[in-house]
Structures are given as C-alpha cells and as structure tokens.
Design a protein around this motif. Structure first.
Motif, PDB file in Angstrom:
ATOM      1  N   VAL A  36       0.857  -1.170   0.000  1.00  0.00           N
ATOM      2  CA  VAL A  36       0.000   0.000   0.000  1.00  0.00           C
ATOM      3  C   VAL A  36       0.905   1.234   0.000  1.00  0.00           C
ATOM      4  CG1 VAL A  36      -0.256   0.052   2.524  1.00  0.00           C
ATOM      5  CG2 VAL A  36      -1.985   1.113   1.072  1.00  0.00           C
ATOM      6  N   LEU A  37       0.540   2.206  -0.826  1.00  0.00           N
ATOM      7  CA  LEU A  37       1.326   3.431  -0.921  1.00  0.00           C
ATOM      8  C   LEU A  37       0.812   4.437   0.101  1.00  0.00           C
ATOM      9  CD1 LEU A  37       1.549   3.756  -4.808  1.00  0.00           C
ATOM     10  CD2 LEU A  37       3.158   2.666  -3.236  1.00  0.00           C
ATOM     11  N   ILE A  38       1.735   5.026   0.845  1.00  0.00           N
ATOM     12  CA  ILE A  38       1.402   5.919   1.943  1.00  0.00           C
ATOM     13  C   ILE A  38       2.158   7.227   1.752  1.00  0.00           C
ATOM     14  CG2 ILE A  38       1.408   6.177   4.464  1.00  0.00           C
ATOM     15  CD1 ILE A  38       1.852   3.026   4.479  1.00  0.00           C
ATOM     16  N   GLY A  39       1.465   8.327   1.998  1.00  0.00           N
ATOM     17  CA  GLY A  39       2.126   9.620   1.883  1.00  0.00           C
ATOM     18  C   GLY A  39       1.270  10.725   2.459  1.00  0.00           C
ATOM     19  N   SER A  40       1.671  11.936   2.175  1.00  0.00           N
ATOM     20  CA  SER A  40       0.945  13.088   2.703  1.00  0.00           C
ATOM     21  C   SER A  40      -0.289  13.375   1.855  1.00  0.00           C
ATOM     22  CB  SER A  40       1.860  14.309   2.764  1.00  0.00           C
ATOM     23  OG  SER A  40       2.385  14.591   1.492  1.00  0.00           O
ATOM     24  N   ALA A  41      -1.210  14.150   2.416  1.00  0.00           N
ATOM     25  CA  ALA A  41      -2.499  14.405   1.769  1.00  0.00           C
ATOM     26  C   ALA A  41      -2.366  15.178   0.467  1.00  0.00           C
ATOM     27  CB  ALA A  41      -3.413  15.159   2.730  1.00  0.00           C
ATOM     28  N   ASP A  42      -1.253  15.842   0.253  1.00  0.00           N
ATOM     29  CA  ASP A  42      -1.081  16.606  -0.984  1.00  0.00           C
ATOM     30  C   ASP A  42      -0.508  15.772  -2.132  1.00  0.00           C
ATOM     31  OD1 ASP A  42       1.467  16.328   0.048  1.00  0.00           O
ATOM     32  OD2 ASP A  42       1.990  18.444  -0.091  1.00  0.00           O
ATOM     33  N   ALA A  43      -0.277  14.488  -1.893  1.00  0.00           N
ATOM     34  CA  ALA A  43       0.270  13.603  -2.929  1.00  0.00           C
ATOM     35  C   ALA A  43      -0.844  12.746  -3.517  1.00  0.00           C
ATOM     36  CB  ALA A  43       1.362  12.716  -2.346  1.00  0.00           C
TER      37      ALA A  43
END
Length: 147
Positions: A36-43
């Motif tokens: 699963v890809l995880i990152g910040s809300a702007d990505a």
C-alpha cells in the motif's frame, strides 16, 4: 531505507513494515506480498496514515458483518462501509469516527430487517478487532534501533 523493522501480528506470522520511498512517502508491505502506498495528503495515489486507520475500521466492520449478512441475504449481497472523521490538529487525534454500513434490506420484511440489524451490530461489536481497539485504546511502544 527501512524505517520500521517487520512486526509480527498476534495470531499470524505475517510480518508488516514500511519502507521510505521519498520525502513523506512510504510503501507499506506484508510478508504475504501486499503493498500500500502511503504519503501526505497533498500527494496523488497514496493513502495518508489517518486514511488507512479509517479504512481499517471500515474493512473490519464489513468483514465482521459479512457472516450474518451473507447468511440472510446470500453470498452475493452488495455492501459499502463509508467512514469519516476530521482530525483535531491541535491534539493530533481523531476524536470521532463515523461509519455508515450501506446494505439493501428491501427484500426483507421490516421485522426481519430489524432483527438482522441487531445481529449485525452485535457481530461488529463482538469481533471487529480494529473498532474494539479504537474504543478501548491501546498501548503503543516504539523502539528506535540505530546502526
């Protein structure tokens, strides 16, 4: 660039970890091959950690309600569990999460539908580990290993 060593879950030997893939971007992995890809809300194309928490709750509710619903509606019933809740950024917590289980019970008599809803609620309350953990709170221990 592994930031968290694999963690073994309670009832399985599945290892879970995240690997840093860029600035505020990670890939969550399991020893069963899931990613699963995880990152910040702007990505684009990633889940935030908070979104994954909410999805875990919704999935747990769906899976916990699956047996009573499929027993009464058949294996091919459709259901969607929506989950929402805004973060309190001053305290960095989600003070309230709201779930809505959408399922068509129109083929049932009203009394039968009401009885099924009671059974579904009891099943979720009894076996949804994610929901039970969130309601009860949990202790989290962080160890930092350095090279």
């Amino acid at each position: 660039m592994t930031v968290t060593e694999p963690v073994t879950t309670d009832q399985q030997t599945t290892e879970l970890w995240v690997e840093r893939t860029g600035t505020r971007r990670y890939t969550g992995r399991s020893s069963r091959g899931a990613e699963v890809l995880i990152g910040s809300a702007d990505a684009d194309g990633v889940f935030t950690p908070g979104e994954l928490l909410k999805i875990a709750l919704a999935a747990c509710t769906g899976m916990s309600s699956d047996k009573p619903l499929s027993r009464r509606l058949g294996d091919d019933y459709d259901a969607t569990v929506r989950v929402s809740g805004d973060a309190d950024r001053d305290n960095e917590v989600y003070p309230r999460l709201e779930e809505v289980l959408e399922v068509d019970l129109s083929e049932l008599e009203p009394e039968a539908a009401e009885r099924l809803l009671v059974v579904v609620q009891r099943a979720v309350d009894a076996v949804c580990t994610v929901g039970r953990t969130l309601k009860a709170g949990t202790e989290v221990d962080l160890r930092i290993d350095t090279e």
